[in-house]
Design a protein around this motif. Sequence first.
Motif, PDB file in Angstrom:
ATOM      1  N   ALA A  85       0.831  -1.203   0.000  1.00  0.00           N
ATOM      2  CA  ALA A  85       0.000   0.000   0.000  1.00  0.00           C
ATOM      3  C   ALA A  85       0.866   1.254   0.000  1.00  0.00           C
ATOM      4  O   ALA A  85       0.517   2.265  -0.617  1.00  0.00           O
ATOM      5  CB  ALA A  85      -0.926  -0.003   1.210  1.00  0.00           C
ATOM      6  N   HIS A  86       2.007   1.194   0.680  1.00  0.00           N
ATOM      7  CA  HIS A  86       2.917   2.340   0.699  1.00  0.00           C
ATOM      8  C   HIS A  86       3.372   2.682  -0.720  1.00  0.00           C
ATOM      9  O   HIS A  86       3.403   3.860  -1.113  1.00  0.00           O
ATOM     10  CB  HIS A  86       4.115   2.031   1.592  1.00  0.00           C
ATOM     11  CG  HIS A  86       5.118   3.119   1.663  1.00  0.00           C
ATOM     12  ND1 HIS A  86       6.439   2.911   2.039  1.00  0.00           N
ATOM     13  CD2 HIS A  86       5.027   4.450   1.392  1.00  0.00           C
ATOM     14  CE1 HIS A  86       7.091   4.063   1.998  1.00  0.00           C
ATOM     15  NE2 HIS A  86       6.263   5.009   1.618  1.00  0.00           N
ATOM     16  N   GLN A  87       3.717   1.681  -1.504  1.00  0.00           N
ATOM     17  CA  GLN A  87       4.161   1.929  -2.875  1.00  0.00           C
ATOM     18  C   GLN A  87       3.024   2.509  -3.723  1.00  0.00           C
ATOM     19  O   GLN A  87       3.242   3.403  -4.546  1.00  0.00           O
ATOM     20  CB  GLN A  87       4.674   0.623  -3.495  1.00  0.00           C
ATOM     21  CG  GLN A  87       5.899   0.059  -2.784  1.00  0.00           C
ATOM     22  CD  GLN A  87       7.023   1.081  -2.679  1.00  0.00           C
ATOM     23  OE1 GLN A  87       7.385   1.734  -3.671  1.00  0.00           O
ATOM     24  NE2 GLN A  87       7.588   1.230  -1.483  1.00  0.00           N
ATOM     25  N   PHE A  88       1.815   2.010  -3.503  1.00  0.00           N
ATOM     26  CA  PHE A  88       0.663   2.546  -4.232  1.00  0.00           C
ATOM     27  C   PHE A  88       0.435   4.018  -3.882  1.00  0.00           C
ATOM     28  O   PHE A  88       0.181   4.853  -4.762  1.00  0.00           O
ATOM     29  CB  PHE A  88      -0.587   1.734  -3.897  1.00  0.00           C
ATOM     30  CG  PHE A  88      -1.859   2.403  -4.335  1.00  0.00           C
ATOM     31  CD1 PHE A  88      -2.275   2.334  -5.656  1.00  0.00           C
ATOM     32  CD2 PHE A  88      -2.634   3.114  -3.437  1.00  0.00           C
ATOM     33  CE1 PHE A  88      -3.442   2.957  -6.069  1.00  0.00           C
ATOM     34  CE2 PHE A  88      -3.801   3.743  -3.834  1.00  0.00           C
ATOM     35  CZ  PHE A  88      -4.209   3.662  -5.151  1.00  0.00           C
ATOM     36  N   PHE A  89       0.546   4.347  -2.616  1.00  0.00           N
ATOM     37  CA  PHE A  89       0.311   5.725  -2.179  1.00  0.00           C
ATOM     38  C   PHE A  89       1.365   6.674  -2.735  1.00  0.00           C
ATOM     39  O   PHE A  89       1.057   7.821  -3.088  1.00  0.00           O
ATOM     40  CB  PHE A  89       0.276   5.794  -0.648  1.00  0.00           C
ATOM     41  CG  PHE A  89      -1.097   5.600  -0.071  1.00  0.00           C
ATOM     42  CD1 PHE A  89      -1.812   4.435  -0.326  1.00  0.00           C
ATOM     43  CD2 PHE A  89      -1.688   6.568   0.718  1.00  0.00           C
ATOM     44  CE1 PHE A  89      -3.085   4.249   0.199  1.00  0.00           C
ATOM     45  CE2 PHE A  89      -2.958   6.398   1.241  1.00  0.00           C
ATOM     46  CZ  PHE A  89      -3.661   5.230   0.980  1.00  0.00           C
ATOM     47  N   LYS A  90       2.611   6.222  -2.823  1.00  0.00           N
ATOM     48  CA  LYS A  90       3.661   7.061  -3.395  1.00  0.00           C
ATOM     49  C   LYS A  90       3.345   7.397  -4.845  1.00  0.00           C
ATOM     50  O   LYS A  90       3.475   8.554  -5.275  1.00  0.00           O
ATOM     51  CB  LYS A  90       5.021   6.354  -3.292  1.00  0.00           C
ATOM     52  CG  LYS A  90       5.583   6.278  -1.880  1.00  0.00           C
ATOM     53  CD  LYS A  90       6.886   5.502  -1.833  1.00  0.00           C
ATOM     54  CE  LYS A  90       7.989   6.219  -2.565  1.00  0.00           C
ATOM     55  NZ  LYS A  90       9.288   5.535  -2.408  1.00  0.00           N
ATOM     56  N   ALA A  91       2.918   6.398  -5.599  1.00  0.00           N
ATOM     57  CA  ALA A  91       2.582   6.628  -7.005  1.00  0.00           C
ATOM     58  C   ALA A  91       1.341   7.510  -7.131  1.00  0.00           C
ATOM     59  O   ALA A  91       1.284   8.400  -7.993  1.00  0.00           O
ATOM     60  CB  ALA A  91       2.356   5.291  -7.703  1.00  0.00           C
ATOM     61  N   GLU A  92       0.375   7.282  -6.280  1.00  0.00           N
ATOM     62  CA  GLU A  92      -0.863   8.058  -6.350  1.00  0.00           C
ATOM     63  C   GLU A  92      -0.621   9.529  -6.019  1.00  0.00           C
ATOM     64  O   GLU A  92      -1.213  10.418  -6.641  1.00  0.00           O
ATOM     65  CB  GLU A  92      -1.896   7.461  -5.384  1.00  0.00           C
ATOM     66  CG  GLU A  92      -3.302   7.981  -5.572  1.00  0.00           C
ATOM     67  CD  GLU A  92      -3.960   7.503  -6.848  1.00  0.00           C
ATOM     68  OE1 GLU A  92      -5.100   7.901  -7.114  1.00  0.00           O
ATOM     69  OE2 GLU A  92      -3.328   6.715  -7.595  1.00  0.00           O
ATOM     70  N   LEU A  93       0.241   9.786  -5.061  1.00  0.00           N
ATOM     71  CA  LEU A  93       0.568  11.178  -4.715  1.00  0.00           C
ATOM     72  C   LEU A  93       1.215  11.905  -5.886  1.00  0.00           C
ATOM     73  O   LEU A  93       0.915  13.074  -6.153  1.00  0.00           O
ATOM     74  CB  LEU A  93       1.477  11.217  -3.485  1.00  0.00           C
ATOM     75  CG  LEU A  93       0.766  11.147  -2.133  1.00  0.00           C
ATOM     76  CD1 LEU A  93       1.756  10.839  -1.014  1.00  0.00           C
ATOM     77  CD2 LEU A  93       0.049  12.467  -1.838  1.00  0.00           C
ATOM     78  N   GLN A  94       2.089  11.221  -6.600  1.00  0.00           N
ATOM     79  CA  GLN A  94       2.721  11.847  -7.764  1.00  0.00           C
ATOM     80  C   GLN A  94       1.674  12.154  -8.845  1.00  0.00           C
ATOM     81  O   GLN A  94       1.697  13.217  -9.470  1.00  0.00           O
ATOM     82  CB  GLN A  94       3.811  10.924  -8.326  1.00  0.00           C
ATOM     83  CG  GLN A  94       5.003  10.748  -7.397  1.00  0.00           C
ATOM     84  CD  GLN A  94       5.665  12.085  -7.060  1.00  0.00           C
ATOM     85  OE1 GLN A  94       5.869  12.940  -7.927  1.00  0.00           O
ATOM     86  NE2 GLN A  94       5.994  12.265  -5.783  1.00  0.00           N
ATOM     87  N   THR A  95       0.755  11.224  -9.051  1.00  0.00           N
ATOM     88  CA  THR A  95      -0.307  11.443 -10.035  1.00  0.00           C
ATOM     89  C   THR A  95      -1.184  12.621  -9.652  1.00  0.00           C
ATOM     90  O   THR A  95      -1.528  13.472 -10.495  1.00  0.00           O
ATOM     91  CB  THR A  95      -1.174  10.176 -10.166  1.00  0.00           C
ATOM     92  OG1 THR A  95      -0.359   9.086 -10.598  1.00  0.00           O
ATOM     93  CG2 THR A  95      -2.302  10.393 -11.147  1.00  0.00           C
ATOM     94  N   LEU A  96      -1.541  12.697  -8.385  1.00  0.00           N
ATOM     95  CA  LEU A  96      -2.419  13.776  -7.921  1.00  0.00           C
ATOM     96  C   LEU A  96      -1.739  15.131  -7.999  1.00  0.00           C
ATOM     97  O   LEU A  96      -2.377  16.138  -8.364  1.00  0.00           O
ATOM     98  CB  LEU A  96      -2.883  13.495  -6.498  1.00  0.00           C
ATOM     99  CG  LEU A  96      -3.859  12.323  -6.352  1.00  0.00           C
ATOM    100  CD1 LEU A  96      -4.126  12.017  -4.888  1.00  0.00           C
ATOM    101  CD2 LEU A  96      -5.159  12.632  -7.072  1.00  0.00           C
ATOM    102  N   LYS A  97      -0.465  15.186  -7.690  1.00  0.00           N
ATOM    103  CA  LYS A  97       0.248  16.471  -7.776  1.00  0.00           C
ATOM    104  C   LYS A  97       0.289  16.956  -9.233  1.00  0.00           C
ATOM    105  O   LYS A  97       0.135  18.157  -9.494  1.00  0.00           O
ATOM    106  CB  LYS A  97       1.658  16.332  -7.200  1.00  0.00           C
ATOM    107  CG  LYS A  97       1.681  16.261  -5.676  1.00  0.00           C
ATOM    108  CD  LYS A  97       3.064  16.457  -5.090  1.00  0.00           C
ATOM    109  CE  LYS A  97       3.997  15.329  -5.441  1.00  0.00           C
ATOM    110  NZ  LYS A  97       5.322  15.495  -4.791  1.00  0.00           N
TER     111      LYS A  97
END
Length: 351
Positions: A85-97
């Motif tokens: 989940a940590h890896q998913f959240f890192k990728a999702e944060l980059q997408t959202l920014k």
Amino acid sequence: MKEIILLLLFCHVASPVTHSLKIFHTGSTEVPNFPEFVGVALVDEVQIGHYDSNTKRAVPKHWMNKVIADYPGHLEWYTARNLEAHQFFKAELQTLKQRFNQTGGVHTYQRMVGCEWDDVTGDYVNGFHQHGYDGEDWLVLDLKTLTWIAPTLQAVITKQNRNNDKAELAACWDFLSQVCIDLLKKYVHYGKSTLQRTVLPSVSLLQKSPSSPVSCHATGFYPDKGMLFWTRDGEELQDLMDQGEILPNHDGTFQRSVQLDVSSVKPEDWGKYECVFQLSGVKEDIVTKLDPAVIKTNNPGINTALVIGVVGLLLLLVICITGVFIWRRNNNGFRPANTLETSSAKPASPT
């Protein structure tokens, strides 16, 4: 893009009848002295499991140690799901920014997943799956239509992608209606002695200054079904009260406050007011009289009873001389914010 969310479960109970599991995850960027990813599990708002990206290990609390003893693989599974989940959240944060045309700075992505179950009827009560970005709603799953709702324009693309992924929607429903409930029942069984206990609070009267409202503060009660209110001559007040929310304590108990505006209360009438605490399942109420002598204040050295007496004398003097008096009071307060994250105990992939 298909987004698979790997959830981590511990269970949550919200009342002696309705039990609920809540799972919180938080990913963040550039937050000082805070892990990049945190997972927290709650039962009845009691934290029973924690994970963070600094230690990279899951830590069970309270009766979850019994669960781990009987199911040794559960802790490893919990840790593995958080790592993914940590890896998913890192990728999702980059997408959202990128979606919001942001570069650096402090940003947070949060997710809450859970379910509710009635242990008397055995019925599934409710489920929830919500996402937020920088403190605002990002995506919400409507379980009645099994479709994602996008509160903001930037989330429309993600909503469309997820709504087109029927397999992922089915996995969400299976997790919330089956896996979540099964785990919830198991955790309720193990934690029954803790979850069904009754603990009465300590009640205090607090006042910032003689001109501030008097706050009746009850802390340390369990379960979270405590009613707190002011009465005058035994009648519950409504117009003079400011009812606060029920908040969790670090030890799994709860606290609540209710303020009484005393600006229009004559000093000689203070004895008519009482703060009443009622706890579900307990017949006897805790009653605290509005007594200046027991009020705790932020102004040490000031005798509250003396202040009330002097104010009363001055009030009578003003009435005699002018026949008119006006008292004004300001009520300044704050509401603490709570950020929690949870995890689950069986592989599932809600989005």
